[in-house]
Write an enzyme that holds these catalytic residues in place. Structure first.
Site, PDB file in Angstrom:
ATOM      1  N   ASP A   1       0.875  -1.166   0.000  1.00  0.00           N
ATOM      2  CA  ASP A   1       0.000   0.000   0.000  1.00  0.00           C
ATOM      3  C   ASP A   1       0.921   1.228   0.000  1.00  0.00           C
ATOM      4  O   ASP A   1       2.120   1.115   0.299  1.00  0.00           O
ATOM      5  CB  ASP A   1      -0.887  -0.048   1.247  1.00  0.00           C
ATOM      6  CG  ASP A   1      -1.735   1.188   1.405  1.00  0.00           C
ATOM      7  OD1 ASP A   1      -2.386   1.590   0.432  1.00  0.00           O
ATOM      8  OD2 ASP A   1      -1.727   1.762   2.512  1.00  0.00           O
TER       9      ASP A   1
ATOM     10  N   ASP B   1      -0.047   5.215   0.900  1.00  0.00           N
ATOM     11  CA  ASP B   1      -0.262   6.151   2.004  1.00  0.00           C
ATOM     12  C   ASP B   1      -0.450   5.395   3.311  1.00  0.00           C
ATOM     13  O   ASP B   1      -1.320   4.531   3.421  1.00  0.00           O
ATOM     14  CB  ASP B   1      -1.490   7.020   1.733  1.00  0.00           C
ATOM     15  CG  ASP B   1      -1.335   7.871   0.481  1.00  0.00           C
ATOM     16  OD1 ASP B   1      -0.348   8.610   0.410  1.00  0.00           O
ATOM     17  OD2 ASP B   1      -2.181   7.766  -0.422  1.00  0.00           O
TER      18      ASP B   1
ATOM     19  N   ASP C   1      -1.626  -0.961   5.885  1.00  0.00           N
ATOM     20  CA  ASP C   1      -1.953  -0.471   7.228  1.00  0.00           C
ATOM     21  C   ASP C   1      -3.447  -0.415   7.499  1.00  0.00           C
ATOM     22  O   ASP C   1      -3.856  -0.022   8.597  1.00  0.00           O
ATOM     23  CB  ASP C   1      -1.358   0.925   7.444  1.00  0.00           C
ATOM     24  CG  ASP C   1      -2.034   1.986   6.577  1.00  0.00           C
ATOM     25  OD1 ASP C   1      -2.078   1.795   5.339  1.00  0.00           O
ATOM     26  OD2 ASP C   1      -2.525   2.991   7.126  1.00  0.00           O
TER      27      ASP C   1
END
Length: 227
Positions: A13, A15, A171
């Site tokens: 991922d 950001d 995240d």
């Protein structure tokens, strides 16, 4: 003794996993708030929703504004973000060392993000990653985005690696849901952005990692299908 190996490939991922982009986003939100006669928002109040996307950030920044009205601001938000891109945010501490360790061990890496592809691609040269990132799939590259597994599967196919030989690091819960559905070992990036009520231990990732530097060691990665 276990024979620990780095994965053949890793997808990330963007950001909240590779890049701490919250400082760019708070600059955008506060510029929009100032132009609407509102006081600045604290970075700490925006950080938890950054991984949820533009609409979630607008919701946090303008919670008293009706959803339909905020929807009309999405393109303004993206345009302003493009102007702020990379000016304030930077890779999380330890990310560059982690990427270097992967490259030194022959691991191919790429990015699967829900950020619009044009914005993600524009960020790559600002980070020096344009020739290092083997594949980049954005939120609008395909008809679906995470938590659908297709973007992850598409990225693995693009770099010629079976899903079971490729780890995914994210995240947000939708990252882990997508990875599990794609058949990829999943790494939960605990250093990223989360709401207070989020429970990453309930996401059923294969491993949970507190800091990117831990992933400089082969034993920190999940055991892969190729052994």
């Amino acid at each position: 003794m276990p024979n620990f190996r780095f994965p053949r490939a890793v997808l990330f991922d963007l950001d909240g996993t590779l890049v701490d982009s919250a400082p760019d986003f708070i600059a955008v939100i506060n510029r929009m708030r100032a132009e609407r006669g509102l006081a600045a928002m604290a970075l700490a109040d925006l950080r938890p929703v950054v991984s949820k996307g533009a609409r979630a950030m607008l919701g946090a920044g303008f919670s008293d504004v009706p959803v339909a009205e905020r929807e009309a601001w999405v393109q303004e938000f993206l345009d302003r973000y493009e102007a702020e891109l990379g000016l304030h945010g930077k890779p999380f501490e330890g990310v560059e060392a982690m990427l270097a360790a992967l490259e030194a061990n022959g691991t191919t890496w790429g990015i699967v993000t829900n950020k619009p592809e044009y914005l993600a691609r524009k960020l790559m040269p600002l980070l020096g990653w344009e020739t290092r990132c083997a594949v980049l799939v954005g939120g609008d590259t395909l008809p679906v985005r995470k938590p659908d597994p297709l973007p992850l599967q598409h990225a693995a196919t693009a770099i010629g690696v079976l899903a079971g030989h490729c780890a995914y690091v994210g995240d947000d819960e939708r990252d882990i849901v997508a990875a599990r559905a794609a058949g990829m070992p999943a790494v939960v990036a605990l250093w990223g952005y989360r709401l207070h009520e989020d429970d990453p231990f309930a996401w059923q990732g294969d491993v949970l990692v507190h800091h990117p530097s831990e992933l400089c060691q082969a034993q920190a990665w999940p055991r892969m299908a190729n052994g």
